[in-house]
Design a protein around this motif. Structure first.
Motif, short mmCIF file in Angstrom:
data_model
loop_
_atom_site.label_atom_id
_atom_site.label_comp_id
_atom_site.label_asym_id
_atom_site.label_seq_id
_atom_site.Cartn_x
_atom_site.Cartn_y
_atom_site.Cartn_z
N HIS A 170 -0.04 -4.14 -6.62
CA HIS A 170 0.30 -4.01 -5.16
C HIS A 170 0.21 -2.42 -4.73
O HIS A 170 0.14 -1.97 -3.74
CB HIS A 170 1.79 -4.40 -4.92
CG HIS A 170 1.63 -6.02 -4.74
ND1 HIS A 170 1.93 -6.61 -3.70
CD2 HIS A 170 1.75 -6.91 -5.74
CE1 HIS A 170 1.75 -7.94 -3.94
NE2 HIS A 170 1.82 -8.15 -5.21
N GLN A 229 6.71 -3.85 1.70
CA GLN A 229 5.65 -4.00 2.77
C GLN A 229 5.21 -5.61 2.91
O GLN A 229 5.21 -6.11 4.05
CB GLN A 229 4.23 -3.51 2.43
CG GLN A 229 3.63 -2.98 3.56
CD GLN A 229 2.41 -2.21 2.84
OE1 GLN A 229 1.79 -2.21 1.76
NE2 GLN A 229 1.65 -1.47 3.96
N ASP A 252 5.14 0.67 -4.45
CA ASP A 252 5.16 -0.50 -3.91
C ASP A 252 6.62 -1.47 -4.78
O ASP A 252 6.69 -0.96 -5.70
CB ASP A 252 3.97 -1.35 -4.29
CG ASP A 252 3.81 -1.45 -5.67
OD1 ASP A 252 3.60 -0.48 -6.37
OD2 ASP A 252 3.43 -2.46 -6.26
#
Lengths: 645, 307
Positions: A62, A84, A129
């Protein structure tokens, strides 16, 4: 493991649903099927803790960069994460772990030198991430103390570039002297599809198992080829899936997924190669192979070889390499050899050692480097007492034990006026101390001679002048040959009985011959000991080498079997020191002395016998067990050893 | 302290000194005449012991073993000089030390290959296994007495050879001024080979006599070699007379030190301190003596005359 480079590789799977705080800390799983995955991650965390790497290089599928690969060298990664992809599941997660700028810079430098587009981030605002943060803070390093270097996947990279990165990561960490762990955060079975009902099923998970198996088996070429084909197929399948919502640019994600897999796996392959190197058990065996004590070393070395034969040349089921070293009876040489074996050969075990003064130099070196030491002769009291160590075992005895047995026997016989002699070094003192612990009669004199002395005529003249009733000596190896011959030549053999330890044995008897007849010895093992393992050892030894083995050999044979039992118990995982130590403590192997146990200080609790030199059926002088002096005899120093288990 | 014991210990010291002398004589000749530091001298001692043991095992005759070992080692020594050492005379001492150290390893391994690493069995010949009455109250092992006699005879023989024969004259001349001896037309190469072989045979004599009382084993020569070096440093390098004096002094000091230092110390510093210090000091005694000789008489007790 002490060597640098990649020391551990983890494939940490994640989805927002099971890589959450709740799942990690409260065990609140979104679905019971996740239990196994969660347990796996917890196990990985434990493994990281025992491995204690210098850094974690993590590659999450990611963390996406477009043109160059980004290596994040920020010295301190601190921030608050909201994923996200799943803000409702992962939000407001504070993280604060150190980075490793030096390592990141080295990776980028190496990547650039190899022509791979890459860039170094050094910015506290570089966003991380959830695939990077959550595995680290929830599972792999909950204390957040190990420096982390995140490395991105790159949309523009192809398979070969990913492969190249794996190699550079492995080499750069090794060149820098870091012991790094690599984490591929993602999985082969990863599916970018909507809806929990389309989670990876058993068939997809099988892909991960298959990959893990190929790597574990060391089938790197196969794994690589298989991976290419899977990527091709799954790319098609993913494309088919992606077609359903073609409106969104999902190809990019598919590409990311693919690269993640390649990168993670390829690095895995490389680290796997390091692991394969470790799948050979390397044993450093130090003994005296040259000079006057060379014959003892030969008995030990031949016994190691016989043990390997009996194990099918595989210790613990793994390929085995034994590196022999000749300490020349010198402590400094022994220590140098140990250093060389640890640093250059990266041995998993060090074993052997005849002399106590050599052992006192070698054992702390070995255990200090986190490597297991299995002594197969010397038993200085320090190492059974105050200096005892979790990683130090001996398959022989503590020096005092044998003379204690002789002291006990002579005490029981009511012998008085004893003249005691030994060489002037660590073991000599131990021997006389041990003797005096059980012998309470009068000691006429106590004489220490130079280690390696050849002529004892002066001492023998002194001895005769004192007119003792019995003589107790400890003269191992060539010293014993000389002493016994000269004692007999002085006409004392028939006048004053000689009681000895480690003096009349199968290494010296051929040279001493009749001069030893009638001599008493105490010992824990003799070739005539009646048990299956011992009889097999003696018979096969005579067949292979054409001479009678000695206790030096029996102990060394046992040493290899002890190591075998440890490696077997951890199923060949040589990094599992704790597991191996736990296994060794059980002494679960067929010892030549019969069943025995280890005391808390890793010194055997064993029987001691009275032996006498007699004429054998073939006319040669040989040792014969007369009686048991001690049953399950403990050494005198284990109380001083602080170890508890 | 009993004076009989002192006499007995003096005999022990003399016997040890004589053993050292047999080694030292050859070593010091080679060093004095050829200017060669031969660390492998101990190997010749070992070879002598092995050849004698092999011969005695095969023939059963100690006399045959003596002859075989002496001639065998003489031949091996001469061969070694011709093949390996000739090239070293003009080289630095350090090169010689390195090369002859290599020879030690070679001989130890060669012996281990031929006879194995285990010690060989040798016994005192039965005719000499008894004791002789030296003085009332002192019975001394006959074999050791024979060693003393043989050693002293060899010393006498060497004295006669060196001072009364043509060979001895050449040896002395060679020790004084090698170049001049060569310039006067003496085949100095042959002289070297003969002297080296001679020294080897002396070492073999020491080795073959040591076999029955010590241990016949690869590497047996190294322990004694160190003491032999002490002897020639004390006696004066290159001097036979010095070798004899040094050997007897070292033998006596070592033996009497081992026997009496601890009891003597215990009257001065108490028994328990003496128990610790005595053995350590006794084993250092000859080195302390060497240091003292080097300080007061760096050329040794009886240095060879140099031209």
């Amino acid at each position: 493991m002490s060597h640098s480079g990649l020391v551990g590789v983890y494939l940490s799977v994640h989805t927002p649903r099971y890589c959450t705080y709740d799942a990690a800390f409260a065990g609140k799983l979104a679905h019971p099927d996740f239990q196994a995955v969660r347990d796996g991650l917890v196990a990985q965390g434990r493994h990281v803790a025992t491995l204690a790497p210098d850094a974690i290089v993590i590659n999450s599928c990611h963390l996406i960069a477009t043109f160059p690969t980004v290596v994040d060298g920020t010295p301190r990664h601190a921030g608050v994460l909201t994923a996200q992809e799943a803000p409702e599941l992962i939000h407001g997660v504070a993280y604060d772990f150190p980075g490793d700028f030096e390592l990141a810079a080295a990776l980028v430098e190496r990547g650039r030198a190899a022509g791979l587009p890459c860039t170094l981030a050094n910015d506290v605002h570089y966003p991380l991430d959830y695939g990077t943060v959550m595995p680290v803070v929830c599972y792999l390093d909950r204390a957040q103390r190990i420096p982390v270097v995140p490395i991105s996947v790159c949309l523009s990279a192809d398979l070969d570039e990913s492969f190249a990165w794996g190699r550079h990561i492995a080499r750069a960490t090794a060149a820098l002297g870091r012991r790094a762990a690599f984490v591929a955060s993602g999985s082969v079975s990863h599916k970018l599809v909507r809806g929990p009902e389309r989670w990876p099923g058993a068939a997809e998970q099988e892909l991960d198992h298959r990959l893990a198996q190929l790597i574990a088996d060391g089938e790197y070429d196969k794994a690589w080829a298989w991976l290419r084909s899977v990527v091709r197929q799954r790319q098609l399948r993913h494309l088919a899936d992606v077609l359903e919502f073609r409106a969104k640019p999902k190809e990019a994600s598919v590409r990311v997924l693919r690269l993640m897999m390649i990168l993670g796996v390829v690095v895995g392959l490389l680290a796997g190669q390091a692991a394969r190197a470790a799948e050979t058990v390397k044993i450093g065996f130090i003994t005296s192979l040259s000079g006057p004590a060379g014959v003892i070393g030969k008995h030990m070395k031949d016994s190691v070889e016989l043990a390997l034969d009996h194990l099918g040349r595989k210790v613990g089921g793994l390929d085995t390499e034994v590196i022999y070293g000749d300490d020349q009876r010198k402590p400094d040489v022994g220590k140098q050899l140990a250093d060389e074996m640890l640093k250059k050969h990266k041995v998993n075990f060090v074993s052997g050692i005849i002399w106590s003064n050599v052992m006192l130099a070698v054992a702390p070196t070995v255990t200090g480097a986190g490597t297991i030491m299995v002594g197969t002769n010397a038993g200085p009291h320090e190492l059974s007492g105050k200096m005892c160590n979790e990683l130090y075992f001996t398959t022989s005895w503590q020096n005092d034990q044998t003379p204690e047995a002789m002291g006990k026997y002579m005490q029981d016989q009511g012998i008085n006026d004893v003249y005691a002699m030994a060489p002037n070094y660590a073991a000599g003192k131990d021997m006389i101390n041990g003797f005096k612990r059980y012998f309470k009669g009068r000691i006429v004199d106590e004489v220490y001679t130079k280690l390696g002395q050849q002529d004892y005529q002066a001492e023998i003249s002194q001895l005769r002048g004192k007119n003792p009733k019995a003589v107790f000596v400890f003269y191992p190896g060539d010293m014993g040959i000389q002493f016994l011959k000269q004692y007999a030549q002085a006409g004392l053999r028939d006048q004053i009985p000689l009681y000895s330890v480690y003096t009349v044995d199968e290494t010296t008897l051929p040279a001493v011959g009749d001069a030893a007849l009638g001599n008493f010895e105490a010992r824990y093992w003799s070739p005539d000991l009646k048990n299956e393992a011992s009889q097999r050892y003696v018979a096969d030894f005579k067949k292979k080498f054409g001479y009678t083995p000695s206790y030096y050999g029996a102990q060394s044979y046992d040493g290899i079997l002890l190591i075998d039992s440890a490696v077997r118990a951890v199923k060949g995982d040589l990094s599992d020191k704790k597991g191996m130590v736990a296994a060794m403590r059980k002494a679960d192997f067929k010892s030549t002395r019969g069943k025995f146990t280890f005391n808390v200080n890793h010194t055997p609790i064993e029987n001691f016998y009275l032996l006498r030199a007699v004429k054998g059926p073939g006319g040669e002088t040989e040792m014969q067990i007369q009686k048991t002096i001690f049953e399950n005899h403990k050494d005198a120093y284990y109380h001083e050893c602080p170890m508890k288990w | 302290m009993n004076w009989l014991l002192v006499v007995e210990q003096c005999l022990n010291g003399l016997q040890f000194g004589v053993m050292l002398f047999l080694m030292a004589a050859g070593l010091t000749l080679v060093f004095g005449i050829m200017n060669l530091v031969n660390l492998a001298h101990g190997s010749l001692y070992m070879v002598g012991a092995y050849l004698a043991t092999a011969a005695v095992t095969r023939t059963g005759s100690f006399l045959a073993a003596v002859v075989f070992a002496l001639l065998g080692t003489l031949a091996i020594g001469m061969l070694m000089e011709v093949l390996a050492l000739r090239t070293l005379y003009e080289r630095d001492h350090l090169d010689q030390v390195l090369a002859t150290f290599g020879l030690i390893l070679f001989f130890n391994e060669a012996v281990a290959i031929v006879w194995g690493r285990a010690a060989l069995f040798t016994a005192v010949p039965s005719a000499l296994s008894g004791h002789i009455q030296v003085l009332p109250g002192i019975r001394y092992p006959a074999y050791r007495a024979v060693i003393i006699v043989v050693g002293l005879l060899v010393a006498l023989l060497l004295y006669v050879v060196v001072t009364r024969t043509r060979l001895g004259m050449l040896i002395r001349a060679g020790a004084s001024n090698r170049t001049m001896v060569g310039a006067l037309g003496v085949n100095i190469r042959l002289l070297y080979t003969v002297v080296f072989g001679f020294g080897a045979a002396l070492a073999a004599l020491g080795g073959l006599m040591a076999g029955p009382i010590y241990t016949v084993l690869p590497g047996m020569g190294e322990e004694i070699l160190i003491q032999v070096f002490v002897v020639i440093v004390i006696g004066g390098i290159g001097s036979i007379r010095g070798a004899l004096a040094g050997a007897v002094v070292v033998g006596m000091v070592d033996t009497l030190g081992r026997a009496f230092l601890r009891p003597m110390l215990s009257t001065v510093i108490g028994p328990s301190a003496a128990d610790n210090a005595g053995p350590a000091l006794a084993s250092m005694l000859i080195y302390i003596l060497m240091a003292a000789v080097l300080y007061f008489r760096p050329q040794g007790l009886f240095p060879a005359l140099r031209g």
